[in-house]
Design an enzyme around this catalytic site. Structure first.
Site, short mmCIF file in Angstrom:
data_model
loop_
_atom_site.label_atom_id
_atom_site.label_comp_id
_atom_site.label_asym_id
_atom_site.label_seq_id
_atom_site.Cartn_x
_atom_site.Cartn_y
_atom_site.Cartn_z
N ARG A 157 0.84 -1.20 0.00
CA ARG A 157 0.00 0.00 0.00
C ARG A 157 0.88 1.25 0.00
O ARG A 157 1.53 1.56 0.99
CB ARG A 157 -0.93 0.02 1.21
CG ARG A 157 -1.80 1.29 1.26
CD ARG A 157 -2.98 1.17 2.20
NE ARG A 157 -2.62 1.17 3.60
CZ ARG A 157 -3.49 1.28 4.61
NH1 ARG A 157 -4.80 1.37 4.34
NH2 ARG A 157 -3.11 1.24 5.87
N ASP A 440 -3.84 3.10 14.20
CA ASP A 440 -3.01 3.71 13.17
C ASP A 440 -3.55 5.11 12.90
O ASP A 440 -4.37 5.62 13.65
CB ASP A 440 -2.94 2.84 11.91
CG ASP A 440 -4.28 2.72 11.19
OD1 ASP A 440 -5.26 3.40 11.56
OD2 ASP A 440 -4.35 1.93 10.23
#
Length: 520
Positions: A157, A440
């Site tokens: 990603r 996160d």
């Protein structure tokens, strides 16, 4: 193209070799202007929405939604995706994830990676070693980490279109972080991956429109042509983690149809996107984060539409994150959390998802058992077309939550999580275990944006008063005092508090990582 002086990293010479830099420059010169135009379109759409324009499915792409097209068939090693594990491109975490038993490992250069120059460059070096099966670690405590004979399929990603890589300048301006991350991984590894019987696979974050997906498709074609790799070799899964993309799922799949690997329900960023899109509307104030489960109506509409759209087009539908981190000390906490994880994954499997995400290796067998029962020997369940689903645009933006409330506990949780995450992020750590959850940037974004929204609308606090700047300051001072008492070596609590105050009390920032990057 210039790498700023003073920026150093052990693997910099290999990762930023002259031919790799030439490739990055070609990407930036070819696509930088289009990227800038699309970011301006984002701003213009936000302005229209905040002025009262209603979100709905696009009228000028109705023919795409009505068409009978399908995406390309999945490659062999990306066809069974029943459990995917995620984590940053940090050496130890990568080895553990690749060895976890999950079918796929999403190696993250985005929300779970603090974008220090060392993290970004060393992350690319780690990815190259993972591709070549040489990734290893001998830790100071004597533990040895090596890759197993069978590992998860690697998917990378890159950072989103909105972010710059400030250490690399072209014509005096930072280059796109998306093109930087993608370009280096593809340049160094595409041919090696193909020779090993796999291919370059990607997760695409923060997409807001099919035009942004079209740009990625153009980048893929350019990159494949430049390296002499057949078009269609790259495969990409798009995270549907913005409310805007939820209205363009068909169109996004269509733009990437020769490179598409499906869609993922990026639940945490999706909630952040909803708060951000409707932040000025008092009828769209959301309650405590803990009450925003996947069973509230607007989240059910979003996920069911995603499964239906993917399966109509022959694409994989991948479910959301289970962020629980098992406790080594409290079996009761584990039992309660595992029950919630199981319920969540049972719901996803029953809804027709072809796979799901977990944040910790201990959750891989839990999720695998559930999807094994749903899939049996099949690699997916695309035969579930979900023709029973009929989602209207109004259902996606009706943010009512039955019995939803803002509580003192919810305020404290948001302040605590935001402070702890930002502090760790500023020290270079992007995946942070807090209160048995892996946090996160997405969950920190929810926390700080909810605080901003609650203050903006003087939201009632259940049982006592209304939310205000003074309430926030009092809570922040108390929580900060408790965190300081832990005496964390090298802590950056003052910087974290300064940034959080800016995010909560100032003009609304679209992404905390933008001002935060200037403090790294």
């Amino acid at each position: 193209m210039e790498v700023l002086s003073g920026a150093s990293s052990p693997s910099m010479g290999r990762v930023l070799a002259p031919d790799a830099m030439e490739f990055l420059e070609s990407l930036q010169r070819t696509f930088g202007r289009t990227r800038a135009d699309l970011l301006q379109r984002r701003h213009e759409r936000r302005t229209r929405i905040q002025a009262g324009e209603q979100l709905d499915f696009l009228s000028d792409t109705a023919a795409v939604r009505a068409g009978a097209w399908r995406v390309a068939a999945a490659p062999r090693d990306l066809d069974d995706r029943r459990v995917e594990i995620t984590g940053p491109v940090e050496r130890k975490m990568m080895i553990n994830a690749l060895n976890s038993g999950a079918r796929v490992f999403m190696a993250d250069l985005e929300d779970s990676l603090s974008p220090t120059w060392t993290n970004v460059v060393e992350g690319q070096a780690n990815l190259a070693e993972a591709v070549r099966r040489t990734l290893s670690l001998d830790s100071p405590d004597g533990k040895r980490y090596r890759l197993a004979p069978t590992i998860a399929t690697l998917v990378v990603r890159p950072r989103g279109w909105h972010l710059d890589e400030s250490h690399v300048l072209m014509d005096g301006a930072p280059m796109s972080a998306s093109l930087f991350d993608f370009g280096l991984y593809f340049f160094h590894n595409a041919r090696e991956l193909v020779d090993r019987g796999t291919a370059p696979y990607f997760y695409l974050p923060k997409t807001e429109s099919h035009l942004e997906a079209r740009l990625w498709n153009d980048v893929f074609n350019f990159a494949q042509d430049a390296l002499g790799i057949p078009r269609g070799t790259i495969r990409a899964t798009v995270l549907i983690e913005t409310i805007y993309a939820a209205f363009e799922m068909d169109e996004i799949l269509y733009e990437l149809r020769d490179h598409s690997a499906g869609l993922n329900a990026g639940r945490w960023d999706y909630l952040f996107s909803l708060i951000k899109a409707f932040k000025d509307r008092p009828d769209c104030v959301l309650p405590d984060r803990a009450q925003l489960t996947m069973t509230v109506p607007f989240m059910r509409a979003y996920t069911e539409l995603l499964v239906q759209t993917c399966h109509k087009r022959g694409a994989h539908a991948i479910g959301g994150m289970a962020a629980f981190i098992p406790s080594r000390k409290d079996p009761e906490v584990n039992a309660r959390a595992m029950a919630k994880v199981s319920d969540d994954k049972e719901r996803e499997a029953g809804d027709g998802f072809d796979g799901t995400w977990v944040a910790h290796p201990d959750l891989v067998p839990v999720a695998t058992a559930i999807f094994d029962r749903a899939l049996g020997e099949r690699p997916h369940q695309k035969q579930q077309l979900r023709e029973d689903v009929h989602v209207k645009g109004s259902q996606l933006v009706d943010l009512a939550v039955a019995d939803g409330a803002v509580t003192h506990g919810g305020i404290e949780t948001n302040v605590d999580v935001a402070l702890q995450y930002i502090e760790a992020w500023l020290r270079g750590q992007g995946a942070v275990a807090l209160h048995n959850l892996m946090e996160d940037a997405a969950t920190a974004e929810i926390s700080r944006s909810q605080l901003w929204q609650w203050i903006r609308h003087s939201t009632p606090i259940q049982g006592d008063g209304v939310m205000s700047a003074a309430e926030y300051r009092d809570m922040r001072m108390r929580v900060l005092g408790e965190l300081r008492a832990a005496e964390l070596p090298g802590a950056r609590w003052d910087d974290a508090a300064t940034l959080l105050d800016r995010l909560v009390l100032g003009e609304f920032e679209q992404f905390l990582t933008v001002p935060g990057s200037k403090m790294l």
